[in-house]
Write an enzyme that holds these catalytic residues in place. Structure first.
Site, PDB file in Angstrom:
ATOM      1  N   ASN A   1       0.823  -1.210   0.000  1.00  0.00           N
ATOM      2  CA  ASN A   1       0.000   0.000   0.000  1.00  0.00           C
ATOM      3  C   ASN A   1       0.858   1.262   0.000  1.00  0.00           C
ATOM      4  OD1 ASN A   1      -2.594   1.405   0.311  1.00  0.00           O
ATOM      5  ND2 ASN A   1      -1.945   1.828   2.409  1.00  0.00           N
TER       6      ASN A   1
ATOM      7  N   CYS B   1      -2.047   2.570  14.073  1.00  0.00           N
ATOM      8  CA  CYS B   1      -3.489   2.379  14.290  1.00  0.00           C
ATOM      9  C   CYS B   1      -3.825   2.374  15.777  1.00  0.00           C
ATOM     10  CB  CYS B   1      -3.965   1.085  13.628  1.00  0.00           C
ATOM     11  SG  CYS B   1      -3.135  -0.401  14.221  1.00  0.00           S
TER      12      CYS B   1
ATOM     13  N   ASP C   1       4.602   0.592   9.826  1.00  0.00           N
ATOM     14  CA  ASP C   1       3.144   0.601   9.974  1.00  0.00           C
ATOM     15  C   ASP C   1       2.777  -0.657  10.757  1.00  0.00           C
ATOM     16  OD1 ASP C   1       0.434   0.915   9.765  1.00  0.00           O
ATOM     17  OD2 ASP C   1       0.319   0.508   7.608  1.00  0.00           O
TER      18      ASP C   1
ATOM     19  N   GLU D   1      -6.336   6.474  13.173  1.00  0.00           N
ATOM     20  CA  GLU D   1      -5.050   6.244  12.525  1.00  0.00           C
ATOM     21  C   GLU D   1      -4.269   7.544  12.649  1.00  0.00           C
ATOM     22  OE1 GLU D   1      -3.378   2.997   9.873  1.00  0.00           O
ATOM     23  OE2 GLU D   1      -5.209   3.155  11.044  1.00  0.00           O
TER      24      GLU D   1
END
Length: 363
Positions: free
Chosen positions: A220, A321, A296, A355
């Protein structure tokens, strides 16, 4: 999944609460005010999962969800305004198809996966074996709905069409194409994801050195960030995500990325020369001039050793997150790195989840 409370009139106040919470968690580190990236108020969620609930005394069934912690009191769903328009358009048409026993018998769960580009995949889960009769009915339904279908029963999986959806996202004027596999993690809020990619691209800036990416998923972030650096070494542990990432790199003609299936902990051992790994046999780690690391991580954040590994980089670009574990990781790094940018991405409206992103630069 549990049903979020949907109240567009409360959106602004809820977003302000999240902004205050993030600012409070980052205040001990003299962080600048967070940049705020709002979500659409409705039709923002590209995937949804429903159980099926049968009415007592008849054969009528409904889509159903449950409040967290209560699996016995269903909330019957006729439409789902937080889900994409494509999901809402498909829900009644799929429901009508349950009348065919080949499709409806012992069907207990339905999962929708859609994209901003308009693609859709539906997974049907059964408490019975599925067979060629199911495939024939599914092929007809897939053609009628214009979707891909996956059937799942114990020990069996039948794919009608593709087992992934195709997405297109625009970052800095360039369009990137993504394959997003059924059953693998994808960002649920496509509009906010696109904003998040743009922020990360801008925050990293154009560099003449290399990037290490941990937890790369299906690529991503990898695709746009690879255009900002000389080359990238990316890691991911999920086999399906690795395969999707490799396909996405090829589809977008991105050729400066090496991808290895290692955990962040294993890569830390490799970079510290604690032990060799066969999966790194064709990669010369010493050829990289790493100035940047992108992470991430899952909700638990980085483990202390991985967090310590990131300290050796000039720039740490961190998407989180879970703002609590983000703050814990920053506390470990604060003596050597300062927060130069931070952002709030409202991926999950009407929930307490958020987020966030920070750029940490060496002092």
């Amino acid at each position: 999944m549990s049903r979020p409370q949907f109240d567009p009139s409360a959106y602004a106040a809820q977003l302000e609460d999240k902004k205050s919470r993030l600012a409070g968690l980052l205040a001990p580190f003299a962080a600048p005010a967070p940049e705020i990236f709002e979500s659409p108020r409705e039709h923002y969620r590209l995937r949804a999962e429903f159980r099926l609930w049968r009415e007592t005394g008849n054969e009528k069934r409904h889509y159903a969800m449950f409040e967290q912690g209560d699996k016995h009191t269903p909330i019957l769903i006729e439409d789902f305004p937080i889900a994409s328009r494509r999901i809402n358009e498909l829900m009644p048409r799929l429901k009508a198809a349950w009348a065919d026993p080949a499709l409806g018998f012992k069907l207990f769960q339905v999962e929708f996966l859609t994209t901003l580009a308009g693609d859709a995949l539906i997974t049907l889960c059964y408490h019975r074996p599925i067979d060629d009769a199911w495939r024939q009915a599914a092929e007809k339904l897939a053609a009628e709905l214009g979707v891909n279908l996956v059937g799942r029963s114990r020990g069996k999986r039948i794919v009608v069409g593709r087992d992934y959806v195709e997405e297109e996202l625009s970052v800095a004027g360039r369009r990137f194409r993504y394959r997003q596999p059924e059953g693998a993690f994808t960002q649920p809020n496509g509009e906010v994801n696109q904003k998040m990619l743009g922020w990360a691209y801008e925050a990293l800036g154009q560099r003449d050195d290399d990037l290490l990416e941990l937890y790369c998923g299906n690529g991503n972030f990898t695709l746009p960030l690879a255009t900002r650096v000389r080359k990238v070494l990316a890691t991911e542990i999920s086999k399906s995500s690795v395969n999707a990432a490799l396909a996405n790199l090829a589809d977008n003609a991105v050729d400066n990325v090496s991808l290895v299936r290692l955990s962040a902990e294993e890569l830390t051992q490799a970079l510290n020369e604690v032990r060799p790994f066969r999966r790194l046999a064709d990669i010369d780690l010493k050829s990289y001039a790493f100035g940047n690391v992108f992470v991430d991580p899952p909700r638990a954040g980085m483990d202390p050793d991985t967090c310590e590994l990131t300290r050796r980089f000039e720039r740490i670009l961190y998407i989180s997150c879970n703002p609590e574990t983000l703050a814990q990781n920053i506390a470990q790094l604060h003596d050597t790195h300062r927060i130069s940018r931070c952002a709030l991405f409202d991926q999950f409206p009407y929930t307490h989840h958020m987020e966030s992103g920070v750029l940490l630069e060496r002092r």
